[in-house]
Scaffold this active site. Structure first.
Site, PDB file in Angstrom:
ATOM      1  N   ALA A  10       0.719  -1.330  -0.026  1.00  0.00           N
ATOM      2  CA  ALA A  10      -0.026  -0.042   0.019  1.00  0.00           C
ATOM      3  C   ALA A  10       0.865   1.193   0.027  1.00  0.00           C
ATOM      4  O   ALA A  10       0.277   2.359  -0.280  1.00  0.00           O
ATOM      5  CB  ALA A  10      -0.991   0.083   1.356  1.00  0.00           C
ATOM      6  N   ARG A  15       9.754   8.424  -2.130  1.00  0.00           N
ATOM      7  CA  ARG A  15      11.294   8.805  -2.533  1.00  0.00           C
ATOM      8  C   ARG A  15      11.535   8.000  -3.957  1.00  0.00           C
ATOM      9  O   ARG A  15      12.539   8.399  -4.424  1.00  0.00           O
ATOM     10  CB  ARG A  15      12.067   8.239  -1.381  1.00  0.00           C
ATOM     11  CG  ARG A  15      12.251   9.137  -0.076  1.00  0.00           C
ATOM     12  CD  ARG A  15      13.172   8.521   0.794  1.00  0.00           C
ATOM     13  NE  ARG A  15      12.685   7.303   1.651  1.00  0.00           N
ATOM     14  CZ  ARG A  15      13.229   6.502   2.104  1.00  0.00           C
ATOM     15  NH1 ARG A  15      14.659   6.542   2.251  1.00  0.00           N
ATOM     16  NH2 ARG A  15      12.688   5.532   2.795  1.00  0.00           N
ATOM     17  N   ASN A 168      14.933  -6.978  12.043  1.00  0.00           N
ATOM     18  CA  ASN A 168      13.687  -7.475  11.631  1.00  0.00           C
ATOM     19  C   ASN A 168      13.738  -7.319  10.059  1.00  0.00           C
ATOM     20  O   ASN A 168      13.655  -6.242   9.611  1.00  0.00           O
ATOM     21  CB  ASN A 168      12.516  -6.874  12.396  1.00  0.00           C
ATOM     22  CG  ASN A 168      11.120  -7.304  11.633  1.00  0.00           C
ATOM     23  OD1 ASN A 168      11.181  -8.363  11.176  1.00  0.00           O
ATOM     24  ND2 ASN A 168      10.181  -6.721  11.866  1.00  0.00           N
ATOM     25  N   ASN A 226      13.218   1.514  -1.683  1.00  0.00           N
ATOM     26  CA  ASN A 226      12.525   3.055  -1.313  1.00  0.00           C
ATOM     27  C   ASN A 226      12.938   4.035  -2.670  1.00  0.00           C
ATOM     28  O   ASN A 226      12.333   5.123  -2.353  1.00  0.00           O
ATOM     29  CB  ASN A 226      13.047   3.277   0.037  1.00  0.00           C
ATOM     30  CG  ASN A 226      12.551   2.476   1.170  1.00  0.00           C
ATOM     31  OD1 ASN A 226      11.343   2.238   1.033  1.00  0.00           O
ATOM     32  ND2 ASN A 226      13.450   1.844   1.994  1.00  0.00           N
ATOM     33  N   LYS A 350       9.245 -11.314 -40.092  1.00  0.00           N
ATOM     34  CA  LYS A 350       7.910 -11.101 -39.097  1.00  0.00           C
ATOM     35  C   LYS A 350       6.953 -12.027 -39.741  1.00  0.00           C
ATOM     36  O   LYS A 350       6.740 -12.277 -40.684  1.00  0.00           O
ATOM     37  CB  LYS A 350       7.381  -9.808 -39.394  1.00  0.00           C
ATOM     38  CG  LYS A 350       6.354  -9.617 -38.308  1.00  0.00           C
ATOM     39  CD  LYS A 350       5.080  -8.673 -38.951  1.00  0.00           C
ATOM     40  CE  LYS A 350       4.061  -9.599 -39.921  1.00  0.00           C
ATOM     41  NZ  LYS A 350       3.038  -8.965 -40.070  1.00  0.00           N
ATOM     42  N   TYR A 365      13.120  -7.493 -46.489  1.00  0.00           N
ATOM     43  CA  TYR A 365      11.951  -7.650 -45.485  1.00  0.00           C
ATOM     44  C   TYR A 365      11.098  -8.605 -45.696  1.00  0.00           C
ATOM     45  O   TYR A 365      10.500  -8.816 -46.909  1.00  0.00           O
ATOM     46  CB  TYR A 365      11.089  -6.265 -45.413  1.00  0.00           C
ATOM     47  CG  TYR A 365       9.785  -6.689 -44.802  1.00  0.00           C
ATOM     48  CD1 TYR A 365      10.020  -6.773 -43.302  1.00  0.00           C
ATOM     49  CD2 TYR A 365       8.658  -6.536 -45.281  1.00  0.00           C
ATOM     50  CE1 TYR A 365       8.788  -7.170 -42.546  1.00  0.00           C
ATOM     51  CE2 TYR A 365       7.164  -6.842 -44.473  1.00  0.00           C
ATOM     52  CZ  TYR A 365       7.498  -6.986 -43.214  1.00  0.00           C
ATOM     53  OH  TYR A 365       6.417  -7.242 -42.602  1.00  0.00           O
ATOM     54  N   TYR A 386       1.359  -5.751 -47.091  1.00  0.00           N
ATOM     55  CA  TYR A 386       0.430  -4.737 -46.756  1.00  0.00           C
ATOM     56  C   TYR A 386      -0.300  -3.926 -47.592  1.00  0.00           C
ATOM     57  O   TYR A 386       0.521  -3.042 -48.233  1.00  0.00           O
ATOM     58  CB  TYR A 386       0.864  -4.020 -45.526  1.00  0.00           C
ATOM     59  CG  TYR A 386       0.014  -3.170 -44.569  1.00  0.00           C
ATOM     60  CD1 TYR A 386      -1.287  -3.493 -44.178  1.00  0.00           C
ATOM     61  CD2 TYR A 386       0.241  -1.552 -44.448  1.00  0.00           C
ATOM     62  CE1 TYR A 386      -2.086  -2.734 -43.604  1.00  0.00           C
ATOM     63  CE2 TYR A 386      -0.401  -0.983 -43.650  1.00  0.00           C
ATOM     64  CZ  TYR A 386      -1.732  -1.427 -43.217  1.00  0.00           C
ATOM     65  OH  TYR A 386      -2.458  -0.631 -42.359  1.00  0.00           O
ATOM     66  N   ALA A 422      16.247 -10.467 -61.396  1.00  0.00           N
ATOM     67  CA  ALA A 422      16.608  -9.277 -60.264  1.00  0.00           C
ATOM     68  C   ALA A 422      15.641  -8.131 -60.970  1.00  0.00           C
ATOM     69  O   ALA A 422      15.487  -7.992 -61.791  1.00  0.00           O
ATOM     70  CB  ALA A 422      18.247  -9.047 -60.682  1.00  0.00           C
ATOM     71  N   ARG A 439      10.473  -6.405 -65.997  1.00  0.00           N
ATOM     72  CA  ARG A 439      11.576  -5.685 -65.827  1.00  0.00           C
ATOM     73  C   ARG A 439      11.569  -4.503 -67.288  1.00  0.00           C
ATOM     74  O   ARG A 439      11.396  -4.940 -68.272  1.00  0.00           O
ATOM     75  CB  ARG A 439      13.053  -6.556 -66.005  1.00  0.00           C
ATOM     76  CG  ARG A 439      14.252  -5.524 -65.528  1.00  0.00           C
ATOM     77  CD  ARG A 439      15.178  -6.504 -66.086  1.00  0.00           C
ATOM     78  NE  ARG A 439      15.848  -7.443 -64.945  1.00  0.00           N
ATOM     79  CZ  ARG A 439      16.638  -8.529 -65.037  1.00  0.00           C
ATOM     80  NH1 ARG A 439      17.383  -8.472 -66.212  1.00  0.00           N
ATOM     81  NH2 ARG A 439      16.786  -9.321 -64.082  1.00  0.00           N
TER      82      ARG A 439
HETATM   83  C1  UD1 Z   1       9.211  -2.327   9.029  1.00  0.00           C
HETATM   84  C2  UD1 Z   1       9.274  -2.983  10.195  1.00  0.00           C
HETATM   85  C3  UD1 Z   1      10.670  -3.095  10.865  1.00  0.00           C
HETATM   86  C4  UD1 Z   1      11.382  -3.592   9.996  1.00  0.00           C
HETATM   87  C5  UD1 Z   1      11.368  -2.836   8.260  1.00  0.00           C
HETATM   88  C6  UD1 Z   1      12.130  -3.709   7.305  1.00  0.00           C
HETATM   89  C7  UD1 Z   1       7.038  -2.499  11.334  1.00  0.00           C
HETATM   90  C8  UD1 Z   1       6.492  -1.721  12.356  1.00  0.00           C
HETATM   91  N1  UD1 Z   1       8.341  -2.193  11.055  1.00  0.00           N
HETATM   92  O1  UD1 Z   1       9.570  -0.989   9.251  1.00  0.00           O
HETATM   93  O2  UD1 Z   1      10.674  -3.632  12.082  1.00  0.00           O
HETATM   94  O3  UD1 Z   1      12.913  -3.495  10.268  1.00  0.00           O
HETATM   95  O4  UD1 Z   1      10.015  -2.869   8.062  1.00  0.00           O
HETATM   96  O5  UD1 Z   1      11.969  -3.009   6.100  1.00  0.00           O
HETATM   97  O6  UD1 Z   1       6.489  -3.321  10.852  1.00  0.00           O
HETATM   98  N2  UD1 Z   1       3.126  -0.743   4.303  1.00  0.00           N
HETATM   99  C9  UD1 Z   1       1.608  -0.821   3.939  1.00  0.00           C
HETATM  100  N3  UD1 Z   1       0.668  -0.169   4.925  1.00  0.00           N
HETATM  101  C10 UD1 Z   1       1.044   0.650   5.906  1.00  0.00           C
HETATM  102  C11 UD1 Z   1       2.374   0.670   6.325  1.00  0.00           C
HETATM  103  C12 UD1 Z   1       3.454  -0.124   5.464  1.00  0.00           C
HETATM  104  O7  UD1 Z   1       1.141  -1.474   3.118  1.00  0.00           O
HETATM  105  O8  UD1 Z   1       0.223   1.243   6.646  1.00  0.00           O
HETATM  106  C13 UD1 Z   1       3.793  -1.519   3.515  1.00  0.00           C
HETATM  107  C14 UD1 Z   1       4.978  -0.519   2.560  1.00  0.00           C
HETATM  108  O9  UD1 Z   1       4.584  -0.284   1.556  1.00  0.00           O
HETATM  109  C15 UD1 Z   1       6.126  -1.478   2.612  1.00  0.00           C
HETATM  110  C16 UD1 Z   1       6.175  -2.217   4.060  1.00  0.00           C
HETATM  111  O10 UD1 Z   1       4.666  -2.300   4.213  1.00  0.00           O
HETATM  112  O11 UD1 Z   1       6.226  -2.447   1.606  1.00  0.00           O
HETATM  113  C17 UD1 Z   1       6.763  -2.042   5.017  1.00  0.00           C
HETATM  114  O12 UD1 Z   1       6.619  -0.552   5.535  1.00  0.00           O
HETATM  115  P1  UD1 Z   1       7.581   0.514   5.998  1.00  0.00           P
HETATM  116  O13 UD1 Z   1       7.039   1.968   6.213  1.00  0.00           O
HETATM  117  O14 UD1 Z   1       8.789   0.666   5.006  1.00  0.00           O
HETATM  118  O15 UD1 Z   1       8.029  -0.157   7.329  1.00  0.00           O
HETATM  119  P2  UD1 Z   1       9.366   0.372   8.072  1.00  0.00           P
HETATM  120  O16 UD1 Z   1       8.828   1.518   8.877  1.00  0.00           O
HETATM  121  O17 UD1 Z   1      10.422   0.488   7.287  1.00  0.00           O
HETATM  122 CA    CA Z   2      11.094   0.344   5.037  1.00  0.00          CA
END
Ligand code: UD1
Ligand code: CA
Length: 454
Positions: A10, A15, A168, A226, A350, A365, A386, A422, A439
């Site tokens: 979503a 960026r 994570n 990003n 083609k 062609y 064509y 030719a 020709r």
């Molecule tokens: C999240 C994790 C973080 C992890 C990191 C890895 C949480 C709270 N944090 O952080 O621990 O290290 O990812 O990249 O989960 N997205 C939605 N809807 C939302 C928010 C996000 O669809 O409301 C999607 C974003 O498009 C993206 C992904 O979820 O694809 C991660 O969102 P992002 O905002 O990048 O998470 P981080 O804050 O970086």
């Molecule tokens: Ca992220």
């Protein structure tokens, strides 16, 4: 337990500085989200739910017809909020694997490790990684027994926690039986006022359930996109991995840094690929095929022993064995060549069949043409297929010889063994075994003087 996969897609991706939603930006000629969906399918999930938000219409349109469930997250209030939006669609009791639509290189084998860990009785399994540069990521907190007790986001972390280098990835698996209880407890009481999916960890631990983190040793699989720099970096990683795979299979890459594989390239033995070639979609190269520099091949098959000379393009076609293609040949969709055919320089083909041993060596062609075996097409021959409204066929039977600079005005047939003089414009059938030409008669003027400048 059957598996539900939720793909978070979503985010706006501001960026990227683009009007397109982030997840439809391409890596290796395929949308990032499509990479994640394709990998998801390999896990045989019972359902795949994609959470869309920003410019969701574009995402849904691109991905239509693929048995996906789309869930709209109008406001992006956090990863936990995103998963909560899927509540009505999730099959109760299914384990839930959460993936990110902007993390395209994640591999099937890595996700299988996570699913394997989930078969023990853990409420949550996290995919983590050790990073020398953990800034920005949520940190994994473990107790003395190595069990995971929490994930703390960078922005909520103390200096001591920021020094932890286990991060994570964002990818995690939640046990089906626990999902509801854990997610409904989420709140936005944190620095970013977001619903953190990662908070399921502390809620599980509070209920005396176990949480484990499976460490992924290849950080590149977990890279998210990003900005354009990261997109290019991922493209480069993808390219390097594909090149390495090919060399492992025995393909000779003259320079592995200078080959682009944007899909699935399969190759037989003793294949040689020179620099700056691009392979798009499904491309199959037979044994002993050689591809010279600067060729682009997309969705095509090339038979054993064929050489594709430099600067040639082949698209949606099947090239036979021991062909000689190019240099500077352009083979457009729906072309099929028999064995030992030759398509030379500055030749465009083609939607045509070129029979065994037939040659179109220079500047021609050939479109909508059915050509038999052992035909020779002289330089500068054009099939006029064509008429401004419709396309028509040219039939050229076996053993025909067409002299240079000839126009074949379709529909027209050159019967077996016929010869075309030719410079002809052929509008009627050329009978078998006969010489046909049209020709203007040659004239010479003995008294003529070339104009001269005073
Ligand atoms: C999240 C994790 C973080 C992890 C990191 C890895 C949480 C709270 N944090 O952080 O621990 O290290 O990812 O990249 O989960 N997205 C939605 N809807 C939302 C928010 C996000 O669809 O409301 C999607 C974003 O498009 C993206 C992904 O979820 O694809 C991660 O969102 P992002 O905002 O990048 O998470 P981080 O804050 O970086
Ligand atoms: Ca992220």
């Amino acid at each position: 337990m059957p598996l539900s996969i939720v793909i978070l897609a979503a985010g706006k991706g501001s960026r990227m500085k683009s009007n397109k939603p982030k997840v439809i930006h391409q890596v290796a000629s395929k949308a990032m989200l499509q990479h994640v969906v394709d990998t998801s399918r390999l896990l045989n999930p019972q359902q795949i739910i994609v959470v869309v938000g920003h410019e969701s219409q574009q995402v849904v349109e691109l991905m239509q017809g693929q048995a996906l469930i789309f869930v709209e997250q109008a406001e992006q209030l956090g990863t936990g909020h995103a998963v909560l939006q899927c509540h009505d669609e999730l099959t109760p009791g299914n384990d839930i694997l959460v993936l990110y639509g902007d993390v395209p290189l994640i591999r099937q084998a890595t996700l299988e490790q996570l699913i394997e860990a989930g078969k023990q009785d853990h409420a949550v399994c996290i995919l983590s990684f050790i990073s020398e540069t953990p800034t920005g990521y949520g940190r994994i907190i473990r107790d003395l027994g190595d069990n995971v007790t929490a994930i703390i986001e960078e922005k909520d972390a103390s200096d001591r926690i920021r020094r932890i280098n286990e991060c994570n990835s964002g990818i995690l698996l939640i046990k089906g039986s626990e999902y509801k209880a854990l997610l409904l407890q989420l709140d936005a009481n944190n620095h970013q006022k977001e619903y953190y999916l990662t908070d399921v960890v502390k809620h599980a631990v509070a209920k005396n359930q176990t949480v484990v983190a499976v460490i992924c040793t290849d950080e590149s699989e977990l890279l998210g996109v990003n900005n354009q720099q990261q997109l290019a970096q991922i493209e480069q990683l993808y390219r390097a991995k594909k090149a390495a795979e090919l060399m492992t299979q025995g393909v000779k890459l003259v320079d592995p840094q200078r080959v682009d594989i944007r899909g699935n390239l399969t190759a037989g033995s003793d294949v040689i690929i020179d620099v700056n070639c691009i392979f798009i979609g499904d491309v199959e190269l037979g044994n002993d095929v050689e591809i010279e520099a600067n060729c682009i091949l997309s969705n095509c098959k090339v038979g054993a022993g064929t050489i594709v000379h430099a600067m040639s393009l082949i698209e949606n076609s099947v090239i036979g064995a021991q062909n000689d293609i190019g240099p500077f040949a352009r083979i457009r969709p729906d072309t099929v060549t028999g064995s030992k055919a030759k398509i030379g320089n500055f030749v465009e083909v083609k939607k045509s069949v070129i029979g065994e041993g037939s040659k179109v060596n220079h500047l021609s062609y050939i479109g909508d043409c059915e050509m038999g075996a052992n035909v020779n097409i002289g330089a500068g021959t054009i099939t006029c297929n064509y008429d401004g409204a419709y396309k028509h066929k040219t039939i050229i039977e076996d053993d025909v010889f067409v002299g240079s600079d000839t126009q074949l005005v379709a529909p027209v047939k050159l019967a077996k063994g016929s010869t075309i003089g030719a410079g002809s414009t052929i509008t009627k059938e050329a009978p078998a075994g006969q010489l046909s030409f049209s020709r203007a008669k040659q004239l010479s003027f003995s008294n003529w003087k070339r104009p001269k400048k005073n």
